[in-house]
Design a protein around this motif. Sequence first.
Motif, PDB file in Angstrom:
ATOM      1  N   THR A  63      36.443  39.467  78.548  1.00 50.09           N
ATOM      2  CA  THR A  63      37.764  38.836  78.638  1.00 50.09           C
ATOM      3  C   THR A  63      38.843  39.896  78.844  1.00 50.09           C
ATOM      4  OG1 THR A  63      37.036  37.076  77.164  1.00 50.09           O
ATOM      5  CG2 THR A  63      39.392  37.334  77.457  1.00 50.09           C
ATOM      6  N   GLY A  64      38.786  40.964  78.086  1.00 49.84           N
ATOM      7  CA  GLY A  64      39.758  42.050  78.239  1.00 49.84           C
ATOM      8  C   GLY A  64      39.664  42.712  79.596  1.00 49.84           C
ATOM      9  N   GLY A  65      38.448  42.876  80.091  1.00 46.54           N
ATOM     10  CA  GLY A  65      38.268  43.469  81.414  1.00 46.54           C
ATOM     11  C   GLY A  65      38.840  42.600  82.526  1.00 46.54           C
ATOM     12  N   SER A  66      38.685  41.278  82.377  1.00 44.91           N
ATOM     13  CA  SER A  66      39.242  40.396  83.406  1.00 44.91           C
ATOM     14  C   SER A  66      40.769  40.399  83.359  1.00 44.91           C
ATOM     15  CB  SER A  66      38.684  38.983  83.257  1.00 44.91           C
ATOM     16  OG  SER A  66      39.061  38.427  82.028  1.00 44.91           O
ATOM     17  N   PHE A  67      41.348  40.407  82.172  1.00 45.43           N
ATOM     18  CA  PHE A  67      42.812  40.514  82.064  1.00 45.43           C
ATOM     19  C   PHE A  67      43.293  41.852  82.643  1.00 45.43           C
ATOM     20  CE2 PHE A  67      42.701  36.954  79.173  1.00 45.43           C
ATOM     21  CZ  PHE A  67      43.961  36.389  79.307  1.00 45.43           C
ATOM     22  N   LEU A  68      42.551  42.913  82.361  1.00 40.15           N
ATOM     23  CA  LEU A  68      42.915  44.233  82.859  1.00 40.15           C
ATOM     24  C   LEU A  68      42.861  44.274  84.383  1.00 40.15           C
ATOM     25  CD1 LEU A  68      43.640  47.095  81.827  1.00 40.15           C
ATOM     26  CD2 LEU A  68      41.209  47.607  81.901  1.00 40.15           C
ATOM     27  N   ALA A  69      41.827  43.687  84.961  1.00 38.55           N
ATOM     28  CA  ALA A  69      41.699  43.649  86.425  1.00 38.55           C
ATOM     29  C   ALA A  69      42.828  42.840  87.057  1.00 38.55           C
ATOM     30  CB  ALA A  69      40.342  43.068  86.814  1.00 38.55           C
ATOM     31  N   CYS A  70      43.155  41.693  86.448  1.00 33.50           N
ATOM     32  CA  CYS A  70      44.277  40.896  86.966  1.00 33.50           C
ATOM     33  C   CYS A  70      45.589  41.667  86.852  1.00 33.50           C
ATOM     34  CB  CYS A  70      44.380  39.573  86.217  1.00 33.50           C
ATOM     35  SG  CYS A  70      43.069  38.421  86.601  1.00 33.50           S
ATOM     36  N   GLY A  71      45.767  42.395  85.766  1.00 36.74           N
ATOM     37  CA  GLY A  71      46.967  43.209  85.600  1.00 36.74           C
ATOM     38  C   GLY A  71      47.062  44.308  86.646  1.00 36.74           C
ATOM     39  N   ILE A  72      45.928  44.918  86.999  1.00 35.17           N
ATOM     40  CA  ILE A  72      45.924  45.963  88.028  1.00 35.17           C
ATOM     41  C   ILE A  72      46.295  45.374  89.381  1.00 35.17           C
ATOM     42  CG2 ILE A  72      44.394  47.516  89.318  1.00 35.17           C
ATOM     43  CD1 ILE A  72      42.957  48.065  86.640  1.00 35.17           C
ATOM     44  N   VAL A  73      45.728  44.200  89.699  1.00 39.73           N
ATOM     45  CA  VAL A  73      46.027  43.557  90.984  1.00 39.73           C
ATOM     46  C   VAL A  73      47.505  43.166  91.057  1.00 39.73           C
ATOM     47  CG1 VAL A  73      45.587  41.485  92.371  1.00 39.73           C
ATOM     48  CG2 VAL A  73      43.681  42.780  91.410  1.00 39.73           C
ATOM     49  N   ILE A  74      48.013  42.564  89.995  1.00 38.28           N
ATOM     50  CA  ILE A  74      49.412  42.121  90.013  1.00 38.28           C
ATOM     51  C   ILE A  74      50.369  43.315  90.032  1.00 38.28           C
ATOM     52  CG2 ILE A  74      51.168  40.908  88.664  1.00 38.28           C
ATOM     53  CD1 ILE A  74      49.021  38.896  87.907  1.00 38.28           C
ATOM     54  N   SER A  75      50.021  44.392  89.331  1.00 36.32           N
ATOM     55  CA  SER A  75      50.856  45.595  89.390  1.00 36.32           C
ATOM     56  C   SER A  75      50.815  46.211  90.782  1.00 36.32           C
ATOM     57  CB  SER A  75      50.392  46.624  88.362  1.00 36.32           C
ATOM     58  OG  SER A  75      50.596  46.119  87.064  1.00 36.32           O
ATOM     59  N   GLY A  76      49.655  46.158  91.419  1.00 35.99           N
ATOM     60  CA  GLY A  76      49.558  46.629  92.806  1.00 35.99           C
ATOM     61  C   GLY A  76      50.427  45.814  93.747  1.00 35.99           C
ATOM     62  N   LEU A  77      50.489  44.491  93.521  1.00 38.34           N
ATOM     63  CA  LEU A  77      51.364  43.637  94.326  1.00 38.34           C
ATOM     64  C   LEU A  77      52.832  43.990  94.108  1.00 38.34           C
ATOM     65  CD1 LEU A  77      49.685  40.125  94.005  1.00 38.34           C
ATOM     66  CD2 LEU A  77      49.819  41.552  96.046  1.00 38.34           C
ATOM     67  N   TYR A  78      53.185  44.375  92.894  1.00 37.42           N
ATOM     68  CA  TYR A  78      54.566  44.757  92.602  1.00 37.42           C
ATOM     69  C   TYR A  78      54.939  46.007  93.394  1.00 37.42           C
ATOM     70  CZ  TYR A  78      58.592  46.638  90.141  1.00 37.42           C
ATOM     71  OH  TYR A  78      59.822  47.161  89.846  1.00 37.42           O
ATOM     72  N   PHE A  79      54.068  47.011  93.362  1.00 36.46           N
ATOM     73  CA  PHE A  79      54.369  48.254  94.067  1.00 36.46           C
ATOM     74  C   PHE A  79      54.291  48.095  95.583  1.00 36.46           C
ATOM     75  CE2 PHE A  79      53.224  50.076  89.870  1.00 36.46           C
ATOM     76  CZ  PHE A  79      54.445  50.667  89.609  1.00 36.46           C
ATOM     77  N   ALA A  80      53.555  47.066  96.044  1.00 36.04           N
ATOM     78  CA  ALA A  80      53.507  46.785  97.481  1.00 36.04           C
ATOM     79  C   ALA A  80      54.743  46.025  97.940  1.00 36.04           C
ATOM     80  CB  ALA A  80      52.246  45.992  97.819  1.00 36.04           C
ATOM     81  N   GLY A  81      55.514  45.472  97.015  1.00 34.14           N
ATOM     82  CA  GLY A  81      56.758  44.799  97.348  1.00 34.14           C
ATOM     83  C   GLY A  81      56.657  43.293  97.464  1.00 34.14           C
ATOM     84  N   HIS A  82      55.570  42.686  97.007  1.00 31.32           N
ATOM     85  CA  HIS A  82      55.407  41.231  97.074  1.00 31.32           C
ATOM     86  C   HIS A  82      55.804  40.600  95.740  1.00 31.32           C
ATOM     87  CE1 HIS A  82      53.267  41.527 100.849  1.00 31.32           C
ATOM     88  NE2 HIS A  82      52.472  42.447 100.312  1.00 31.32           N
ATOM     89  N   CYS A  83      56.583  39.545  95.781  1.00 33.28           N
ATOM     90  CA  CYS A  83      56.953  38.745  94.592  1.00 33.28           C
ATOM     91  C   CYS A  83      57.431  39.638  93.439  1.00 33.28           C
ATOM     92  CB  CYS A  83      55.803  37.866  94.131  1.00 33.28           C
ATOM     93  SG  CYS A  83      55.190  36.757  95.360  1.00 33.28           S
ATOM     94  N   ARG A  84      58.461  40.386  93.631  1.00 35.36           N
ATOM     95  CA  ARG A  84      58.915  41.339  92.619  1.00 35.36           C
ATOM     96  C   ARG A  84      59.361  40.671  91.323  1.00 35.36           C
ATOM     97  NH1 ARG A  84      59.727  46.863  93.326  1.00 35.36           N
ATOM     98  NH2 ARG A  84      59.123  47.503  95.388  1.00 35.36           N
TER      99      ARG A  84
END
Length: 130
Positions: A63-84
């Motif tokens: 469960t923690g690993g899946s939350f961590l992976a989702c957090g990495i993806v969403i943080s990557g989207l932030y730095f890419a400039g999508h849905c800030r």
Amino acid sequence: MPASPENIPLGECTLSQSKEQLTPPSRTESTVFSLSRSESLWTTEASRGKCEVFWFPIHLMSTGGSFLACGIVISGLYFAGHCRKVTNILGPALLSIGLMVFVVGVVLIPITKENRKKSNMKSILQKIHI
């Protein structure tokens, strides 16, 4: 004609008669002693597999690993400039929660191993002394 103790209402009984009616017949060993000698989660090692004993830490780590992976993806989207707006808060929150739950799962594995060893030694010593 006096009534038998079974037929007397509790309010009309003497104190000793009412105590006898309310308490169950005594056994040779007390309830606390019998509960303390019952088998626990850690002593049933032979009948349970490792996956069954370590189910809770494994569940926490996945469960923690899946939350961590989702957090990495969403943080990557932030730095890419999508849905800030959305990723500004959701990314770091999922990263921190995921990492925390994952670490708790990892820490529970050695604790579970240690408790199993202690209880196994306890049960072996009890079998020797009995």
